[in-house]
Each structure stands twice: as structure tokens, then as C-alpha cells.
Design an enzyme around this catalytic site. Structure first.
Site, PDB file in Angstrom:
ATOM      1  N   SER A   1       0.844  -1.196   0.000  1.00  0.00           N
ATOM      2  CA  SER A   1       0.000   0.000   0.000  1.00  0.00           C
ATOM      3  C   SER A   1       0.876   1.241   0.000  1.00  0.00           C
ATOM      4  O   SER A   1       2.100   1.148   0.027  1.00  0.00           O
ATOM      5  CB  SER A   1      -0.898   0.003   1.230  1.00  0.00           C
ATOM      6  OG  SER A   1      -0.111   0.246   2.382  1.00  0.00           O
ATOM      7  N   LYS A   2       0.236   2.381  -0.005  1.00  0.00           N
ATOM      8  CA  LYS A   2       0.962   3.657  -0.057  1.00  0.00           C
ATOM      9  C   LYS A   2       2.010   3.757   1.048  1.00  0.00           C
ATOM     10  O   LYS A   2       3.023   4.419   0.887  1.00  0.00           O
ATOM     11  CB  LYS A   2      -0.001   4.839   0.066  1.00  0.00           C
ATOM     12  CG  LYS A   2      -0.785   5.139  -1.186  1.00  0.00           C
ATOM     13  CD  LYS A   2      -2.283   5.090  -0.955  1.00  0.00           C
ATOM     14  CE  LYS A   2      -2.820   3.736  -1.358  1.00  0.00           C
ATOM     15  NZ  LYS A   2      -4.032   3.297  -0.788  1.00  0.00           N
ATOM     16  N   ARG A   3       1.738   3.086   2.161  1.00  0.00           N
ATOM     17  CA  ARG A   3       2.682   3.102   3.271  1.00  0.00           C
ATOM     18  C   ARG A   3       4.071   2.646   2.847  1.00  0.00           C
ATOM     19  O   ARG A   3       5.069   3.026   3.445  1.00  0.00           O
ATOM     20  CB  ARG A   3       2.218   2.150   4.372  1.00  0.00           C
ATOM     21  CG  ARG A   3       1.172   2.711   5.288  1.00  0.00           C
ATOM     22  CD  ARG A   3       0.990   1.836   6.514  1.00  0.00           C
ATOM     23  NE  ARG A   3       0.803   0.419   6.210  1.00  0.00           N
ATOM     24  CZ  ARG A   3       1.735  -0.504   6.391  1.00  0.00           C
ATOM     25  NH1 ARG A   3       2.905  -0.181   6.868  1.00  0.00           N
ATOM     26  NH2 ARG A   3       1.484  -1.764   6.101  1.00  0.00           N
TER      27      ARG A   3
ATOM     28  N   GLY B   1       5.646   3.289   0.213  1.00  0.00           N
ATOM     29  CA  GLY B   1       6.334   4.167  -0.722  1.00  0.00           C
ATOM     30  C   GLY B   1       5.596   4.200  -2.040  1.00  0.00           C
ATOM     31  O   GLY B   1       4.379   4.075  -2.083  1.00  0.00           O
TER      32      GLY B   1
END
Length: 508
Positions: A261-263, A265
Site C-alpha cells: 500500500s501507499k505506506r 512508498g
RNA sequence: GGCGCUAUCGUCUAGGGGUUAGGACGUGAGAUUCUCAAUCUUAAAACCCGGGUUCGAUUCCCGGUAGCGCUACCA
């Protein structure tokens, strides 16, 4: 009991990628798109793009545009879709509501579906209770046997009702190319809602109608849909529609083994493009996530080679961790084997974005820039790292170099000081300094000071670029000297300027 | 909690009833280079655990464990 109708394996392959335009397209979804596309191209089939925008709250037109752009950038193309049309329109779910409604009415009439008057609160209470008793939380079936005439009366009286599909009293099984035969108990599936009391159809229902309408032969999608599949199979069967083959692709995980996920990067196609990852590198890497050629000892595949080699029966069912490092390695490979003009072009754009080059680059500046890119390209695995690497050319900072702790030991040495003094003395009068003269000067300094190897070259390199490691002097020096004569947003200091500045700073 | 899916080096994977368990990224070492990067050579590194079947199981079967997914009038 209705006989199950399966797609004949001889039917021409028709597959679809069906994203929701609710955000930037994500790596997992792109991989799904890629596998669909590869499968279609491999078998001479049709690849369809369909937009699943029944969630009107979250869907946005700009995401649809972006998505199309991203897929094209990667190198995918589709034979039918919202932008190119096709024989089974519409390719956007929001344009199809009346069709879904018609099928639902038919199911009610055939008593394969029924109205459910249970309220959301009621359902939630049942669910909580089931959980508390450690039971499977499924629908009680309370409204299943309401007389149709009675149901009509209640609806006419204004009582809100959802429509539920009646699930047969037997296990539901389906075939999955990646996982083999999968079976779910009908208990688990319970009677799913196909139309909400608001009149909006649900995903598990519309997806079946769309796939059937578009004559999809193979449903290739993420494995987060595997538990939904029995519900969908039940819809196919109730409607008497042929059930397609399924292929559920494993989840892509981040390095912490959690869903990517966006977490973690950069995870959107656009972000990789902006980083200077080449589309063929991304495609190659993505293809290797969950798939490997027979033999498993090849890593580099062109688009055509992938189409030739790919097949679904070699797809791995286990989740895969996304390895950014390996992607960058593949990217470096493609950077190296790209035609230089392409890398010059992309590199120039990256340097322009960083403000190091003027908006329009031509003539001398263009030639010099290409040389700069050739010098630095072996040092990067993403093209957007070029501006950072170009600091050795653009940002000469004597004070910073002198302050650097890693240089301290070197500066303490008398030999180093002697070399620096000698180099300053010789180089100051050389303008421009050529590689030939540089070599001659270094030989003289060697003779004068007795320094050689690292002792000789490190101090000089620090004076010029602030670090004792960096590119070859033969390439570096002309680039510095030529650059100093160009009109650039950031002035490139000549060797002369660098050396005098360094000595002056050192004295203070 | 229930149901489902999954399990080979740190990571991506190949393989398969008897193998020195293969490749790649990364890591270590060496070569090369003034240095770094690149490049080449090389090394270390894996069959989740327990039962069963079998002459033999990492491979087949069962169980456990762990990870992930689903468990909605989301998609």
C-alpha cells in the site's frame, strides 16, 4: 436442478480488466491487468477494459483518464473499452443500470430470488450473535419463504426491501486455473443481496452480468475475490449463464509482508514513471511476480518474449513480496540497453525538472548535457536520481568538502597538503584544463611530492568535486571545463574556479 | 470466531518419490580502476513443524502452526 453450463475451451479467449476509477492505479491492479493482457495476446484473444464505477461516491472521471494513460504508458492496449468502443457496450457500469434491474426482476419472477425485508440493524444483531456463539455469520433465511403476493403487498405499502438470491442446498464448486478445484459450502455463501433496498445492484451481481454480457471466458483477478466467487457462480447458475474459468492471482505484499500500500512508498504506476523507471522494466518485473518461465532461469523478457512464454498454468498461488531493489536492477538493465537518444531525452527532462537546465536545451548545451548523462547514467538505477548525482558538477562547495568528517584524516596528512598546493599551483594557469595536461600535471606532482595512487588522486578529487570517489578524471574534467563556458541556470565552476576557491577556503 | 487460500535461500522463483535442491536480486570476498559506480569471477544462504503412505519423502496424504484474504444493503 439446472445443469451447469461451462464455457467450451475452444471459445476464443475474451478477458477483461475491470478497475474502479477511485484513485491512482496500484501495482497489484497493474499486475492483474498485465496478466490479463498477456493471456489475451498469447492466445490471440480479446482484451477488454471495463470501468466499474457503480460506487458513484468515490469514482471520478479524472481517475479514469489517468488509468488509461497509465496502462498505455506501460505498453498495454485493449480491443474494447470505454474509449475505443466494442460490440458489447456500455463499458462503464454506470451506463447499465436498467439492464441489471431487468435481470433481477426475471430472477424474482422465476423465484430464484426474493425480497428481503430485514433491516440493517436486525441483520447486524444476528451477525453479532453468531460471532459471539462462534458460528458462521450467515443470513437466517427469514424472508426466504415469504409468499410472493405478500411480499408484493408489503412493497406496495412502502416497506423497503432488498433482493436476495436464493442459494441452492449444495456446495458450490468452481475451477480455478491457479488453484485447482475450489469448493464452498452453501452454508457459508448464504443468500447474498443482489439489489439493495435503495435499488442499487451490488458488485457480486453486476460483475456477473457484465462478464456474461461481454462473453468473458476467463476471469483473471486478485485473490481477494476468491471468497466472492461462489456467490457469483450462483448468479451465473440462477441466470442460466455459462460459468467462465477463473484465475485468482495472489496478493502482492510489501517488505513487511503486509498488503502492498501507499505506506510502502511509491506504489502507483505514475510514481514509477516519474522516478524514471522505464515501462518495459516495470512490465518485466511485474511479470516475474507470481510467474516464472519453465526452467526458471531467465529474468529479462521483452514484451514479445513475455507474450510467447507466458501462461496462466505457470502462475504461482503464493503471495509475493514486492522487491524494489530487483525492480531497480531490471531498470538499470533496460537503461543500459536503451538507445542513448532515449536516455538523453529522459535524462534531460529530469535535469530540467530539477531546474539545472533551461526549459529549452539545444546546441552546445544539448551536446554537453548528453555527455553529462553518459557520465552519470552508470551511477543510477532510476533516471530521476540524475540531478542528485549531477551535484558534483553543479554544486561545488569547498567549505562543505573541508568540513566533511570522512575527509578529515586526509586533510591532516602533510602529503595531502603538498599535493593540493602543487595541484593548485599548476592548474591555476591551465585554462581550460585538458585531460592530456591533467595527466602531465599529475605526473609532475607525483615526481615533486612522491605521492602516488590514492594519496595522489584523492586530494585532487576532493578539491574538484568534494568527494574522494567519483567518475573518471578523463571524462570529468572536460565536462567541468566545457560546462563552465555555458549559460546555465546554475553556473558550472571551472577547474580554475574550483581550485582557487578551495585553497582560499582552506586558508581561512 | 467462522470459511477459504498459501508455505523451497533475506526476497522473487525453478524443480520434483532417490538431485551436489538450479537461477536471479541482495549480501560477503576477489579481479579491474586513482577512487566510487559499472563489469567479471567467486562464496555463504532454503525445502515451516509433526504424523502417515513408501525400501525411500522436501515432493503425495492428514493434522498443526504461521501469513494473507473474505466474513457488508463496499468494490
Amino acid at each position: 436442478m439446472l445443469p451447469w453450463i461451462y464455457m467450451s475451451p475452444n471459445d476464443k479467449v475474451r478477458v477483461r480488466f475491470a478497475p474502479s476509477p477511485t484513485g491512482h492505479i496500484h501495482l497489484g491492479n497493474v499486475r492483474t491487468a498485465l496478466f490479463n493482457w498477456l493471456f489475451a495476446r498469447k492466445h490471440g484473444g480479446t482484451f477488454i477494459l471495463r470501468i466499474e464505477d457503480t460506487d458513484l461516491e468515490r469514482s471520478e472521471a479524472r481517475y479514469e483518464t489517468q488509468l488509461i494513460e497509465d496502462l498505455k504508458w506501460l505498453g498495454l492496449d485493449w480491443d474494447e473499452g470505454p474509449d475505443v468502443g466494442g460490440p458489447f457496450p456500455p463499458y462503464r457500469q454506470s451506463d447499465k443500470m436498467d439492464v441489471y434491474k431487468g435481470y433481477a426482476e426475471r430472477l424474482i419472477k422465476e423465484r430464484k430470488a426474493y425480497y428481503c425485508f430485514c433491516t440493517a440493524e436486525e441483520l447486524e444483531r444476528d451477525r453479532q450473535q453468531a460471532m459471539a456463539e462462534q458460528r458462521q455469520p450467515n443470513y437466517s433465511g427469514k424472508c426466504r419463504n415469504i409468499d410472493p403476493a405478500e411480499a408484493e403487498r408489503r412493497r406496495a405499502a412502502g416497506e423497503p426491501a432488498a433482493i436476495r438470491l436464493q442459494i441452492p442446498e449444495r456446495p458450490i464448486r468452481f475451477h480455478d486455473i491457479v488453484r485447482g478445484d475450489v469448493e464452498f459450502s452453501n452454508e457459508v455463501v448464504s443468500d447474498p443481496i443482489i439489489v439493495r433496498s435503495s435499488g442499487m445492484p451490488t458488485y457480486n451481481y453486476v460483475v456477473v452480468i457484465d462478464d456474461a454480457d461481454m462473453k468473458i471466458t476467463h476471469v483473471i483477478r486478485g485473490d481477494d475475490h476468491i471468497s466472492n466467487t461462489p456467490k457469483q457462480v450462483a448468479v451465473y447458475e440462477a441466470l442460466g449463464l455459462p460459468v467462465p474459468e477463473f484465475a485468482h492471482l495472489s496478493t502482492i505484499l510489501g517488505p513487511d509482508r503486509e498488503r502492498l500500500s501507499k505506506r510502502h512508498g511509491a506504489t502507483s504506476v505514475a510514481s514509477f514513471r516519474d522516478m524514471g523507471v522505464l515501462p518495459e522494466a516495470l512490465m518485466n518485473y511485474l511479470a516475474l511476480l507470481g510467474w516464472a518461465p519453465s526452467g526458471g532461469d531467465r529474468e529479462i523478457f521483452s514484451k514479445d518474449e513475455l507474450i510467447k512464454e507466458f501462461d496462466l498454468d505457470r502462475v504461482n498461488a503464493a503471495p509475493a513480496v514486492f522487491d524494489f531493489t530487483k525492480l531497480y536492477w531490471i531498470n538499470r538493465h533496460y537503461i543500459k540497453q536503451s538507445p542513448p537518444e532515449r536516455i538523453h531525452q529522459m535524462g534531460t527532462e529530469a535535469l530540467q525538472r530539477a531546474g539545472l537546465l533551461p526549459a529549452s536545451v539545444n546546441g552546445n548545451v544539448s551536446g554537453w548535457t548528453n555527455g553529462l548523462i553518459d557520465l552519470l547514467a552508470p551511477y543510477v538505477d532510476q533516471l530521476d536520481q540524475l540531478p542528485e548525482k549531477a551535484k558534483i558538477i553543479f554544486n561545488h562547495d569547498a567549505a562543505a568538502a573541508l568540513a566533511l568528517p570522512e575527509n578529515a584524516e586526509l586533510f591532516a596528512s602533510d602529503k595531502t597538503k603538498a599535493v593540493m598546493q602543487a595541484f593548485a599551483k599548476h592548474a591555476v594557469n591551465e585554462s581550460p584544463l585538458t585531460p592530456e595536461r591533467f595527466k602531465a600535471i599529475m605526473d609532475e606532482i607525483k615526481a615533486e611530492t612522491g605521492a602516488k595512487g590514492k594519496d595522489l588522486f584523492h586530494p585532487v578529487r576532493i578539491m574538484l568535486i568534494g568527494s574522494h570517489s567519483g567518475p573518471d578524471f578523463n571524462k570529468l574534467i572536460p565536462l567541468i571545463e566545457d560546462g563552465s563556458k555555458l549559460e546555465l541556470p546554475t553556473h558550472v565552476k571551472s577547474v580554475h574556479e574550483r581550485v582557487t576557491e578551495f585553497i582560499a577556503t582552506q586558508k581561512n
